[in-house]
Write an enzyme that holds these catalytic residues in place. Structure first.
Site, PDB file in Angstrom:
ATOM      1  N   SER A 280      11.870 -85.777  75.241  1.00  0.00           N
ATOM      2  CA  SER A 280      10.752 -84.867  74.983  1.00  0.00           C
ATOM      3  C   SER A 280      10.841 -84.297  73.571  1.00  0.00           C
ATOM      4  O   SER A 280      11.871 -83.741  73.182  1.00  0.00           O
ATOM      5  CB  SER A 280      10.749 -83.726  75.997  1.00  0.00           C
ATOM      6  N   GLU A 352      11.447 -79.451  70.488  1.00  0.00           N
ATOM      7  CA  GLU A 352      12.698 -79.423  71.246  1.00  0.00           C
ATOM      8  C   GLU A 352      13.768 -80.211  70.496  1.00  0.00           C
ATOM      9  O   GLU A 352      14.948 -79.871  70.556  1.00  0.00           O
ATOM     10  CB  GLU A 352      12.500 -80.005  72.646  1.00  0.00           C
TER      11      GLU A 352
END
Length: 356
Positions: A280, A352
């Site tokens: 992600s 992230e």
């Protein structure tokens, strides 16, 4: 201006630190992207790591701590400093001893006798930062210990997963990693001191506190409530995770193995292993009301390319190296997603992955 060669020479006699000049970084990341590191260091234990970082700090040489390289995007121009790999910080074992189990039991709000590995239904596994998450999960499976199955198939190291508070299938590291041991500059104060932060954990070597340029070992027992959603008390602090202790539950080996295998298969079905990537790219923010992948899908950006990088056709929150991608290509897609989400929905997406 610092001199990498002189720095390396000063550590030539230290057999606990392996040093390598001009090392390719792309091969050390799951993205398969990045230039070269001026120097790569692999300390074998926490004492060697502390000595290395103290020397780098004194010499004014920048350094970057690298675990499994699964959540990192290095620059195409490389890193003109020291990349410090934690992969040789090894060891996984069951924790024995009533005192250790009791302190963790109190933080996790369970009876000490229930958390004792030898008596109750719960047990504690200690894993060093350089161990892979896969090795940790496999160890638990072999011992018939449940609680880590959601992390099966997660690439990277234990230290990186704890540092970033990895989240897999609605389960966070903060829910299972109770006691953390870390290394930090002696001039800093440890996080959550009120929860028992202390120097010189039993398994760690002692370090002096006097010199602000030195590094010391600290450890603390953390309860899940100490971690905000997707926030770790270690990111952005300069602290280096050395090891973590995980509370697990005794269970049936066959059931544990089947559950872990199911999560790995789900990752495969979602395309996590189809192409080089870093998982992600953006955090999921609960305030947005839906996953970031869904937001990017609604923006119509899946499949969008910049050079050799592509927003995965199978998942909006994954950018893949479709072939010969550069760091600049990936960053261009990151900027595209952020600007589009802000313009259409008013959402500020937050990365992230770590961009170096």
């Amino acid at each position: 201006m610092y001199n990498i060669a002189e720095f390396a020479q000063s550590f030539k006699q230290n057999k606990k630190i392996a040093l390598y000049f001009d090392q390719d970084l792309a091969s050390r990341t799951s993205f398969k992207i990045g230039g070269r590191a001026a120097l790569l260091a692999e300390p074998q234990d926490s004492a060697a790591l502390a000595e290395l970082l103290k020397g780098a700090k004194a010499a004014g040489i920048p350094y970057f701590i690298l675990g499994g390289g699964t959540n990192v995007l290095f620059s195409d121009s490389g890193y003109d400093g020291i990349v410090v790999s934690t992969k040789k910080l090894a060891g996984i074992s069951l924790v024995e001893g009533a005192a250790e189990n009791e302190s963790i039991a109190q933080a996790q709000d369970c009876a000490a006798q229930d958390c004792a590995a030898e008596n109750g239904q719960k047990a504690i596994i200690r894993a060093a930062a350089g161990e892979s998450v896969a090795a940790l999960v496999s160890f638990a499976e072999r011992e018939g210990l449940s609680g880590l199955e959601e992390f099966a198939g997660l690439p990277g190291t234990v230290g990186g997963a704890v540092y970033m508070n990895a989240r897999c299938f609605d389960r966070e590291m903060s829910e299972v990693a109770a006691k953390i041991t870390w290394l930090e500059s002696a001039s800093q104060d440890g996080p959550n001191a009120q929860n028992g932060s202390q120097a010189q954990n039993g398994s760690a070597p002692p370090f002096p506190r006097a010199d602000a340029g030195s590094f010391i070992v600290k450890s603390a027992v953390f309860s899940p409530s100490d971690w905000a959603y997707k926030k770790s008390p270690f990111t952005g602090t300069g602290r280096v995770v050395l090891s973590a202790q995980f509370i697990v539950q005794k269970g049936d080996k066959t059931s544990i193995a089947q559950k872990a295998a199911a999560f790995i298969q789900e990752r495969k079905n979602k395309g996590h292993y189809k192409a080089p990537c870093a998982g992600s790219v953006f955090k999921n923010n609960r305030a947005f009301g839906r996953p970031t992948g869904k937001i990017i899908d609604e923006l119509g950006l899946k499949g969008e390319r910049r050079g050799g990088a592509q927003i995965a056709p199978f998942h909006g929150n994954i950018i893949i190296n479709a072939g010969g991608a550069s760091s600049a290509d990936v960053r261009a897609l990151i900027d595209l997603c952020k600007s589009a989400a802000l313009e259409k929905f008013g959402f500020k997406l937050e990365e992230e992955i770590v961009v170096v």
